[in-house]
Design a protein around this motif. Structure first.
Motif, PDB file in Angstrom:
ATOM      1  N   CYS A   1      10.530   6.489   1.771  1.00  0.00           N
ATOM      2  CA  CYS A   1      10.233   5.194   2.387  1.00  0.00           C
ATOM      3  C   CYS A   1      10.441   4.083   1.369  1.00  0.00           C
ATOM      4  O   CYS A   1       9.959   4.176   0.229  1.00  0.00           O
ATOM      5  N   ASP A   2      11.146   3.026   1.788  1.00  0.00           N
ATOM      6  CA  ASP A   2      11.381   1.880   0.920  1.00  0.00           C
ATOM      7  C   ASP A   2      10.319   0.798   1.070  1.00  0.00           C
ATOM      8  O   ASP A   2      10.309  -0.173   0.310  1.00  0.00           O
ATOM      9  N   HIS A   3       9.449   0.923   2.068  1.00  0.00           N
ATOM     10  CA  HIS A   3       8.405  -0.064   2.280  1.00  0.00           C
ATOM     11  C   HIS A   3       7.223   0.242   1.367  1.00  0.00           C
ATOM     12  O   HIS A   3       7.060   1.366   0.894  1.00  0.00           O
ATOM     13  N   ARG A   4       6.407  -0.758   1.153  1.00  0.00           N
ATOM     14  CA  ARG A   4       5.244  -0.576   0.282  1.00  0.00           C
ATOM     15  C   ARG A   4       4.006  -1.160   0.966  1.00  0.00           C
ATOM     16  O   ARG A   4       3.432  -2.157   0.527  1.00  0.00           O
ATOM     17  N   CYS A   5       3.609  -0.529   2.059  1.00  0.00           N
ATOM     18  CA  CYS A   5       2.378  -0.938   2.725  1.00  0.00           C
ATOM     19  C   CYS A   5       1.221  -0.784   1.740  1.00  0.00           C
ATOM     20  O   CYS A   5       1.167   0.185   0.975  1.00  0.00           O
ATOM     21  N   THR A   6       0.314  -1.719   1.753  1.00  0.00           N
ATOM     22  CA  THR A   6      -0.693  -1.783   0.695  1.00  0.00           C
ATOM     23  C   THR A   6      -1.683  -0.631   0.718  1.00  0.00           C
ATOM     24  O   THR A   6      -2.365  -0.393  -0.283  1.00  0.00           O
ATOM     25  N   PHE A   7      -1.768   0.093   1.832  1.00  0.00           N
ATOM     26  CA  PHE A   7      -2.730   1.192   1.944  1.00  0.00           C
ATOM     27  C   PHE A   7      -2.103   2.550   1.659  1.00  0.00           C
ATOM     28  O   PHE A   7      -2.812   3.550   1.591  1.00  0.00           O
TER      29      PHE A   7
ATOM     30  N   THR B   1      -3.059   2.207  -4.961  1.00  0.00           N
ATOM     31  CA  THR B   1      -2.537   1.323  -3.926  1.00  0.00           C
ATOM     32  C   THR B   1      -3.244  -0.032  -3.988  1.00  0.00           C
ATOM     33  O   THR B   1      -4.419  -0.102  -4.364  1.00  0.00           O
ATOM     34  N   PRO B   2      -2.566  -1.125  -3.601  1.00  0.00           N
ATOM     35  CA  PRO B   2      -3.202  -2.448  -3.627  1.00  0.00           C
ATOM     36  C   PRO B   2      -4.453  -2.532  -2.772  1.00  0.00           C
ATOM     37  O   PRO B   2      -5.411  -3.238  -3.136  1.00  0.00           O
ATOM     38  N   ALA B   3      -4.483  -1.846  -1.631  1.00  0.00           N
ATOM     39  CA  ALA B   3      -5.648  -1.927  -0.746  1.00  0.00           C
ATOM     40  C   ALA B   3      -6.909  -1.377  -1.400  1.00  0.00           C
ATOM     41  O   ALA B   3      -8.026  -1.784  -1.050  1.00  0.00           O
ATOM     42  N   ALA B   4      -6.742  -0.467  -2.338  1.00  0.00           N
ATOM     43  CA  ALA B   4      -7.907   0.100  -3.029  1.00  0.00           C
ATOM     44  C   ALA B   4      -8.588  -0.934  -3.912  1.00  0.00           C
ATOM     45  O   ALA B   4      -9.764  -0.772  -4.277  1.00  0.00           O
ATOM     46  N   ARG B   5      -7.879  -2.019  -4.247  1.00  0.00           N
ATOM     47  CA  ARG B   5      -8.448  -3.069  -5.093  1.00  0.00           C
ATOM     48  C   ARG B   5      -8.975  -4.253  -4.281  1.00  0.00           C
ATOM     49  O   ARG B   5      -9.499  -5.199  -4.857  1.00  0.00           O
ATOM     50  N   MET B   6      -8.807  -4.181  -2.961  1.00  0.00           N
ATOM     51  CA  MET B   6      -9.304  -5.254  -2.101  1.00  0.00           C
ATOM     52  C   MET B   6     -10.796  -5.078  -1.835  1.00  0.00           C
ATOM     53  O   MET B   6     -11.336  -3.978  -2.015  1.00  0.00           O
TER      54      MET B   6
END
Length: 441
Positions: A154-160, A340-345
């Motif tokens: 996958c080339d996408h980078r969904c934050t979760f 993942t970015p969502a883990a830092r939200m």
């Protein structure tokens, strides 16, 4: 026991499990357990560890190999488990040469020349993989439908999502190879084929001519006329190309069940997820396709309790179930994945997350019940999957399971028979055989 594969996670893992089973058996492996793991949530990784320990307790003398996305993302976790003899990354697991070259033992991994390799962990950088190397597989053992991998990564980078780091970047299987594989599977007796991939609707840009998924679907239906049923495992509606829309709305052999990667029904949360669609896009997609093909049934992946989600935002997701006319919900309570970015939200408390997930599942149960009741009195062609104790079980084109009584040995697995729907129990339809004529699969 020869080679036993325990599959966790997605349908793509189902394909690769069969590839591994056949490759390991061809290489002469015996008394071997392969655990093909999933990493989509922290809970999936926990379940993988639990499955490994249970498999070891039940088979103390077997060779135990761990692979899959969890092994790719957390090789040290599984390499440190005493129960595990060998850890293989996703690049290696489906390669016949890997299975021919290594034999897992209690002492570690041993090359075919007898040289002992110091480490039992063989995981490479998945991001360096630029091409798919699909393996031709024969008939699926104990299955009436076959799964065919046409895309990976996958080339996408969904934050979760951690999956791109387990699967690598997007890459596609050439159309000719896919068609050849499906012809072979149909020749082996499979009447239904499911196309699978990590991001199925991103198929094709890395291939000559940059074909789309719709082009592949139409080529399969054109060149494999004996294929009775074709399914798509999961699609991203915003990436659906015109040829795919045409196939969905006009090709009766393409089954009227689409599982959508929607994830949420609130635009702000979708933005924070780095999704590529708005709720209005999802609603329009479902409305337009159902208008063109009224028998279409939609399922969806939805995450409850994403970081920063308010009650009003969650209400938008609940409302999306009705607005899109969703029938089958696959609900994930949000689980932060390290890296993942969502883990830092800012996180919601776990009680709220679990409560919202249950409310969403309850909404899904009501939607499913409405769908089941709408089938009463209809006659459906059912692909028989198994027959036991006078009861046959299979699935209608909309993928709903149905059970019906049979006499004698009943229809064979793989036959397609007409069944009149008389009711439902739980999540399954019930029915009666409409006639005694079956089409051999």
């Amino acid at each position: 026991m020869s080679v036993d594969v325990i599959t966790l996670g997605c349908r793509l893992n189902t394909v690769e499990s069969e590839q591994m089973r056949q490759a390991a058996q061809a290489a002469g492996h015996r008394d071997t357990i392969i655990v093909n793991t999933c990493a989509v949530t922290s809970e999936a990784v926990r379940q993988a560890r639990q499955t490994i320990r249970k498999a070891r307790r039940s088979n103390p003398n077997a060779k135990l190999v761990v692979t899959g996305c969890a092994a790719q993302v957390e090789p040290g976790t599984f390499g440190a488990m005493d129960e595990v003899d060998l850890v293989l990354g996703n690049e290696a697991k489906s390669s016949p040469s890997i299975w021919a070259g290594f034999v897992a033992t209690k002492a570690g991994s041993v090359a075919t020349n007898g040289e002992v390799v110091a480490t039992k962990v063989h995981v490479t950088d998945i991001m360096r993989v630029k091409q798919n190397a699909p393996q031709m597989i024969g008939a699926y053992a104990e299955r009436t439908r076959a799964f065919v991998e046409v895309q990976n990564g996958c080339d996408h980078r969904c934050t979760f999502c951690i999956i791109p780091y387990g699967r690598g970047n997007a890459r596609s299987v050439p159309m000719g190879f896919a068609v050849k594989q499906i012809k072979r599977l149909v020749g082996d007796g499979h009447s239904e084929v499911v196309l699978t991939g990590v991001d199925l609707t991103s198929y094709g840009p890395d291939l000559p001519g940059a074909p789309k998924l719709g082009d592949l679907v139409q080529q399969i239906l054109r060149h494999v006329p004996d294929l009775e049923r074709l399914r798509l495992s999961s699609i991203d509606s915003i990436e659906a190309d015109p040829a795919l829309i045409e196939a969905i709305t006009s090709e009766q052999r393409l089954m009227p069940h689409l599982h959508l990667s929607l994830q949420n029904g609130d635009n702000m949360i979708l933005k924070r997820m780095k999704r590529r669609h708005l709720r209005e896009d999802a609603i329009r997609f479902c409305t337009d396709l159902r208008a063109a093909r009224p028998d279409l049934v939609f399922g969806a992946d939805i995450i409850a309790g994403f970081p920063t989600e308010t009650e009003a935002m969650f209400d938008n997701t609940l409302a999306l179930v009705d607005a899109c006319g969703l029938t089958f919900l696959h609900v994930f309570p949000f689980s932060p994945r390290e890296g993942t970015p969502a883990a830092r939200m800012p996180q919601l408390d776990r009680t709220t997350v679990k409560q919202r997930a249950e409310r969403l599942r309850a909404k899904g149960r009501l939607a499913l019940r409405t769908h089941l009741e709408a089938q009463h009195g209809t006659t459906q062609p059912v692909l028989v999957e198994r027959v036991a104790d006078g009861i046959a079980r299979g699935r209608i084109p909309a993928y709903t399971e149905v059970a019906f009584p049979v006499s004698g040995n009943g229809p064979a697995s793989g036959a397609i028979v007409d069944v009149t729907i008389t009711g439902h129990e739980g999540q399954r339809l019930t029915g009666e055989r409409a006639n005694e004529d079956a089409r051999a699969a």
